[in-house]
Design a protein around this motif. Structure first.
Motif, PDB file in Angstrom:
ATOM      1  N   LEU A   1       0.835  -1.196   0.000  1.00  0.00           N
ATOM      2  CA  LEU A   1       0.000   0.000   0.000  1.00  0.00           C
ATOM      3  C   LEU A   1       0.874   1.252   0.000  1.00  0.00           C
ATOM      4  O   LEU A   1       1.769   1.385   0.834  1.00  0.00           O
ATOM      5  N   VAL A   2       0.610   2.130  -0.958  1.00  0.00           N
ATOM      6  CA  VAL A   2       1.321   3.408  -1.026  1.00  0.00           C
ATOM      7  C   VAL A   2       0.359   4.487  -0.545  1.00  0.00           C
ATOM      8  O   VAL A   2      -0.708   4.678  -1.117  1.00  0.00           O
ATOM      9  N   GLY A   3       0.720   5.174   0.505  1.00  0.00           N
ATOM     10  CA  GLY A   3      -0.147   6.210   1.069  1.00  0.00           C
ATOM     11  C   GLY A   3      -0.015   7.534   0.347  1.00  0.00           C
ATOM     12  O   GLY A   3       0.721   7.677  -0.631  1.00  0.00           O
ATOM     13  N   VAL A   4      -0.716   8.517   0.845  1.00  0.00           N
ATOM     14  CA  VAL A   4      -0.742   9.859   0.268  1.00  0.00           C
ATOM     15  C   VAL A   4       0.381  10.693   0.872  1.00  0.00           C
ATOM     16  O   VAL A   4       0.565  10.721   2.087  1.00  0.00           O
ATOM     17  N   THR A   5       1.133  11.369   0.016  1.00  0.00           N
ATOM     18  CA  THR A   5       2.167  12.296   0.487  1.00  0.00           C
ATOM     19  C   THR A   5       1.499  13.576   0.963  1.00  0.00           C
ATOM     20  O   THR A   5       0.678  14.161   0.262  1.00  0.00           O
ATOM     21  N   HIS A   6       1.846  13.990   2.157  1.00  0.00           N
ATOM     22  CA  HIS A   6       1.291  15.216   2.730  1.00  0.00           C
ATOM     23  C   HIS A   6       2.264  16.367   2.483  1.00  0.00           C
ATOM     24  O   HIS A   6       3.475  16.167   2.473  1.00  0.00           O
ATOM     25  N   SER A   7       1.730  17.561   2.289  1.00  0.00           N
ATOM     26  CA  SER A   7       2.589  18.735   2.111  1.00  0.00           C
ATOM     27  C   SER A   7       2.118  19.859   3.019  1.00  0.00           C
ATOM     28  O   SER A   7       0.924  20.047   3.231  1.00  0.00           O
ATOM     29  N   ILE A   8       3.090  20.577   3.536  1.00  0.00           N
ATOM     30  CA  ILE A   8       2.811  21.716   4.403  1.00  0.00           C
ATOM     31  C   ILE A   8       3.463  22.940   3.755  1.00  0.00           C
ATOM     32  O   ILE A   8       4.686  22.989   3.605  1.00  0.00           O
ATOM     33  N   PRO A   9       2.664  23.929   3.349  1.00  0.00           N
ATOM     34  CA  PRO A   9       3.261  25.134   2.774  1.00  0.00           C
ATOM     35  C   PRO A   9       3.855  26.027   3.855  1.00  0.00           C
ATOM     36  O   PRO A   9       3.347  26.094   4.971  1.00  0.00           O
ATOM     37  N   MET A  10       4.968  26.679   3.501  1.00  0.00           N
ATOM     38  CA  MET A  10       5.621  27.625   4.395  1.00  0.00           C
ATOM     39  C   MET A  10       5.777  28.950   3.659  1.00  0.00           C
ATOM     40  O   MET A  10       6.088  28.963   2.472  1.00  0.00           O
ATOM     41  N   LEU A  11       5.558  30.054   4.361  1.00  0.00           N
ATOM     42  CA  LEU A  11       5.715  31.381   3.781  1.00  0.00           C
ATOM     43  C   LEU A  11       6.463  32.262   4.768  1.00  0.00           C
ATOM     44  O   LEU A  11       6.090  32.359   5.934  1.00  0.00           O
ATOM     45  N   ALA A  12       7.534  32.887   4.294  1.00  0.00           N
ATOM     46  CA  ALA A  12       8.313  33.830   5.097  1.00  0.00           C
ATOM     47  C   ALA A  12       8.654  35.017   4.205  1.00  0.00           C
ATOM     48  O   ALA A  12       8.497  34.950   2.985  1.00  0.00           O
ATOM     49  N   PHE A  13       9.137  36.090   4.796  1.00  0.00           N
ATOM     50  CA  PHE A  13       9.541  37.263   4.025  1.00  0.00           C
ATOM     51  C   PHE A  13      11.012  37.525   4.289  1.00  0.00           C
ATOM     52  O   PHE A  13      11.410  37.772   5.429  1.00  0.00           O
ATOM     53  N   TYR A  14      11.830  37.468   3.242  1.00  0.00           N
ATOM     54  CA  TYR A  14      13.255  37.753   3.343  1.00  0.00           C
ATOM     55  C   TYR A  14      13.416  39.262   3.287  1.00  0.00           C
ATOM     56  O   TYR A  14      13.294  39.880   2.230  1.00  0.00           O
ATOM     57  N   GLY A  15      13.671  39.877   4.420  1.00  0.00           N
ATOM     58  CA  GLY A  15      13.788  41.329   4.501  1.00  0.00           C
ATOM     59  C   GLY A  15      12.835  41.877   5.548  1.00  0.00           C
ATOM     60  O   GLY A  15      12.206  41.132   6.298  1.00  0.00           O
ATOM     61  N   ASN A  16      12.745  43.194   5.565  1.00  0.00           N
ATOM     62  CA  ASN A  16      11.909  43.890   6.532  1.00  0.00           C
ATOM     63  C   ASN A  16      10.680  44.445   5.817  1.00  0.00           C
ATOM     64  O   ASN A  16      10.804  45.140   4.804  1.00  0.00           O
ATOM     65  N   TRP A  17       9.508  44.163   6.352  1.00  0.00           N
ATOM     66  CA  TRP A  17       8.268  44.665   5.753  1.00  0.00           C
ATOM     67  C   TRP A  17       8.310  46.172   5.536  1.00  0.00           C
ATOM     68  O   TRP A  17       7.709  46.690   4.597  1.00  0.00           O
ATOM     69  N   THR A  18       8.972  46.914   6.395  1.00  0.00           N
ATOM     70  CA  THR A  18       8.929  48.370   6.322  1.00  0.00           C
ATOM     71  C   THR A  18       9.976  48.972   5.385  1.00  0.00           C
ATOM     72  O   THR A  18      10.037  50.191   5.248  1.00  0.00           O
ATOM     73  N   ASP A  19      10.796  48.156   4.729  1.00  0.00           N
ATOM     74  CA  ASP A  19      11.814  48.687   3.810  1.00  0.00           C
ATOM     75  C   ASP A  19      11.211  49.285   2.538  1.00  0.00           C
ATOM     76  O   ASP A  19      11.727  50.254   2.009  1.00  0.00           O
ATOM     77  N   ALA A  20      10.156  48.695   2.027  1.00  0.00           N
ATOM     78  CA  ALA A  20       9.573  49.168   0.766  1.00  0.00           C
ATOM     79  C   ALA A  20       8.736  50.421   1.012  1.00  0.00           C
ATOM     80  O   ALA A  20       8.012  50.505   2.005  1.00  0.00           O
ATOM     81  N   PRO A  21       8.816  51.402   0.112  1.00  0.00           N
ATOM     82  CA  PRO A  21       7.995  52.601   0.288  1.00  0.00           C
ATOM     83  C   PRO A  21       6.520  52.283   0.031  1.00  0.00           C
ATOM     84  O   PRO A  21       6.193  51.436  -0.789  1.00  0.00           O
ATOM     85  N   MET A  22       5.656  52.967   0.756  1.00  0.00           N
ATOM     86  CA  MET A  22       4.228  52.777   0.531  1.00  0.00           C
ATOM     87  C   MET A  22       3.791  53.507  -0.730  1.00  0.00           C
ATOM     88  O   MET A  22       2.951  53.031  -1.479  1.00  0.00           O
ATOM     89  N   PHE A  23       4.375  54.680  -0.970  1.00  0.00           N
ATOM     90  CA  PHE A  23       4.039  55.465  -2.142  1.00  0.00           C
ATOM     91  C   PHE A  23       5.318  55.767  -2.908  1.00  0.00           C
ATOM     92  O   PHE A  23       6.375  55.961  -2.322  1.00  0.00           O
ATOM     93  N   TYR A  24       5.200  55.830  -4.217  1.00  0.00           N
ATOM     94  CA  TYR A  24       6.327  56.239  -5.040  1.00  0.00           C
ATOM     95  C   TYR A  24       6.350  57.757  -5.122  1.00  0.00           C
ATOM     96  O   TYR A  24       5.320  58.406  -4.970  1.00  0.00           O
ATOM     97  N   GLY A  25       7.524  58.318  -5.378  1.00  0.00           N
ATOM     98  CA  GLY A  25       7.654  59.765  -5.454  1.00  0.00           C
ATOM     99  C   GLY A  25       6.865  60.359  -6.602  1.00  0.00           C
ATOM    100  O   GLY A  25       6.637  59.717  -7.613  1.00  0.00           O
ATOM    101  N   VAL A  26       6.442  61.588  -6.435  1.00  0.00           N
ATOM    102  CA  VAL A  26       5.709  62.297  -7.473  1.00  0.00           C
ATOM    103  C   VAL A  26       6.461  63.579  -7.769  1.00  0.00           C
ATOM    104  O   VAL A  26       6.928  64.264  -6.868  1.00  0.00           O
TER     105      VAL A  26
END
Length: 181
Positions: free
Chosen positions: A128-153
């Protein structure tokens, strides 16, 4: 799903624990593995504001992903779960130097690092061959606050112009949501 947040120091090391529950009446053994990846990018000339395409070294996010070099360690390379029982597993993913260099060069404000952790059951004595289980992982390489919220005008002859760049390409496979006149 393991959501690990940001990595402001850009260490590229991500750890978490998970539990495998065995609801069956027989002991099960699982081999553990992982695939680590990020959004791919490509280099193209850029059109800045109303200017023509220039030879700016500009990277754009692609809709494809790219594998990242990483060392994945588990509390054990295989885990045996008793009938009706459970087993805890610790996983640590450490990006290698080439993966961090790739991310630093292309995503100066950081980017997502993703992975799938796999628990593949071994074939039973009955075949009997069972089902392979997968667990997704999500991380952010860097700091959330590094990117500007607005671009210059900036203003030009009394009109406001956004400081933006768009790819100077008509390759619809890379930019399916843009139209080119």
């Amino acid at each position: 799903k393991a959501e690990l947040g940001d990595d402001p120091e850009r260490r590229g090391v991500y750890s978490f624990n998970f539990t495998i529950n065995n609801l069956d009446g027989q002991e099960r053994t699982y081999d553990l593995s992982a695939d680590v990846f990020a959004q791919d990018s490509y280099e193209a000339a850029a059109r800045v504001g109303d200017n023509e395409a220039k030879n700016y070294k500009t990277y754009y996010m692609d809709r494809n992903t790219t594998s990242l070099g990483a060392t994945t360690t588990f509390s054990a390379s295989a885990v045996t779960v008793p009938a009706g029982g459970s087993a805890n597993v610790k996983v640590t993913i450490a990006l290698d130097a080439s993966a961090k260099s790739y991310l630093e060069e292309r995503f100066c404000n950081g980017t997502y690092v993703q992975a799938y952790i796999f628990a593949k059951p071994r074939t039973t004595e009955e075949g009997l061959v069972g089902v392979t289980h997968s667990i997704p992982m999500l991380a952010f390489y860097g700091n959330w606050t590094d990117a500007p919220m607005f671009y210059g005008v900036s203003t030009k002859e009394g009109q406001a112009y956004m400081n933006y760049s768009v790819p100077a390409t008509t390759d619809d496979s890379r930019w399916p949501y843009f139209t080119w006149d």
